[in-house]
Motif scaffolding. Structure first.
Motif, mmCIF file in Angstrom:
data_model
loop_
_atom_site.group_PDB
_atom_site.id
_atom_site.type_symbol
_atom_site.label_atom_id
_atom_site.label_comp_id
_atom_site.label_asym_id
_atom_site.label_seq_id
_atom_site.Cartn_x
_atom_site.Cartn_y
_atom_site.Cartn_z
ATOM 1 N N MET A 92 0.828 -1.204 0.000
ATOM 2 C CA MET A 92 0.000 0.000 0.000
ATOM 3 C C MET A 92 0.864 1.256 0.000
ATOM 4 O O MET A 92 0.560 2.242 -0.713
ATOM 5 N N ALA A 93 1.953 1.256 0.775
ATOM 6 C CA ALA A 93 2.845 2.419 0.833
ATOM 7 C C ALA A 93 3.457 2.711 -0.533
ATOM 8 O O ALA A 93 3.518 3.864 -0.973
ATOM 9 N N VAL A 94 3.898 1.668 -1.226
ATOM 10 C CA VAL A 94 4.497 1.862 -2.548
ATOM 11 C C VAL A 94 3.437 2.288 -3.557
ATOM 12 O O VAL A 94 3.690 3.132 -4.428
ATOM 13 N N GLY A 95 2.244 1.736 -3.469
ATOM 14 C CA GLY A 95 1.171 2.128 -4.379
ATOM 15 C C GLY A 95 0.848 3.604 -4.260
ATOM 16 O O GLY A 95 0.665 4.299 -5.273
ATOM 17 N N LEU A 96 0.800 4.101 -3.030
ATOM 18 C CA LEU A 96 0.543 5.524 -2.813
ATOM 19 C C LEU A 96 1.696 6.379 -3.350
ATOM 20 O O LEU A 96 1.474 7.476 -3.883
ATOM 21 N N HIS A 97 2.923 5.863 -3.240
ATOM 22 C CA HIS A 97 4.083 6.590 -3.772
ATOM 23 C C HIS A 97 4.013 6.688 -5.294
ATOM 24 O O HIS A 97 4.318 7.736 -5.873
#
Length: 297
Positions: A92-97
């Motif tokens: 999720m963190a990478v997707g938001l990035h």
């Protein structure tokens, strides 16, 4: 084949995913950078998170194979579910990035289209990941592993993401450079969607959720067992990939303890053969209606 052997087989699929993701993410990030493709770079970042997720699944499978101890009398099978939950946070963190970078690019758009080699890299990657998906999907069905099935679905989504990147890059080649940025947005959304689905499934499993439809099938199977007067209560939960079922049945109060035990054994055998459920706790009680008749007569 026992639960431990199944988990050991599942590690093969996890290793296959790790190797494929390491190779493909490195290839995509390098070519995406030099070819100037945001969509391919986003796809490469997606695969980099999949490396971490696959390692988490591998560690979870290894811990799950540990035998029961004084602190874990039911074994360590939930370790794979915890690993999948942690992996969903990373994804999720990478997707938001990726979504943030695509948004910045939309504010300051570029006029130059990425090099065509980025498109062929994405297409090649999609074929590789679809092959990995087919292998892990078959493996997950054979060993009945929820964690490996989730990993297989992640492999499939990665193949589709790469196809989307290919389409976006080809579109930018015909004069629509902004399509590459739009595709990066789509990739970011798909990463977040996959992360949310893994988080949701892991959370439900850890909070002892069980599909009502599955319980209904089990309930029908139990009530049809000879000797069972009624099904008083039934509960289900998952311990890793293994379902645990708690059942209270009512039987004729005049039968012997041995006969009641035989009925419970028959239910256990049916659940194992027809539903592949190996962990069942059955409590046998006398039929209350029959007892009330006896007391009032």
């Amino acid at each position: 084949m026992g639960e431990t052997e199944n988990l050991k087989l599942g590690e093969r699929g996890a290793w296959l995913s790790i190797i494929a993701y390491i190779i493909l993410s490195s290839l995509k990030l390098i070519i995406g950078y030099f070819a100037g493709s945001e969509a391919l770079t986003a796809d490469g970042l997606n695969n980099s998170t999949d490396i971490i997720a696959s390692i988490a699944v591998l560690i979870g499978l290894k811990i799950s194979r540990r035998p029961p101890d004084h602190n874990h009398q039911y074994g360590h099978f939930r370790a794979e579910t915890v690993a999948a939950l942690l992996a969903s946070f990373i994804m999720m963190a990478v997707g938001l990035h990726v979504l943030y970078d695509a948004f910045i690019s939309a504010i300051s758009p570029k006029d130059q289209s990425p090099d065509i080699i980025a498109a062929w890299t994405a297409l090649f990657s999609s074929f590789v990941m679809f092959g990995v998906y087919k292998y892990n999907f078959k493996l997950a069905k054979n060993i009945k592993s929820h964690a490996m099935m989730a990993a297989a679905q992640d492999n499939k989504s990665d193949a589709l993401v790469s196809i989307g990147a290919f389409i976006g890059i080809i579109g930018s080649q015909v004069g629509f450079a902004w399509i590459d940025t739009i595709t990066a947005f789509i990739v970011g959304i798909l990463i977040c969607k996959t992360a949310w689905e893994i988080f949701k499934d892991s959370s439900l499993s850890l909070t002892d959720s069980f599909e009502g439809a599955d319980l209904k099938d089990i309930e029908d199977l139990i009530t049809e067992t000879p000797g069972v007067v009624s099904l008083k209560d039934i509960k289900g939960r998952y311990h890793g990939s293994s379902p645990l079922i708690d059942v209270i049945i009512e039987v004729n109060p005049h039968i012997s303890i041995l006969d009641g035990h035989k009925i419970a054994d028959l239910i256990e055998d049916k659940l194992k053969k027809e539903k592949d459920i190996n962990y069942v706790h059955i409590h046998v009680e006398p039929d209350e209606k029959e007892l009330n008749k006896q007391y009032t007569s």
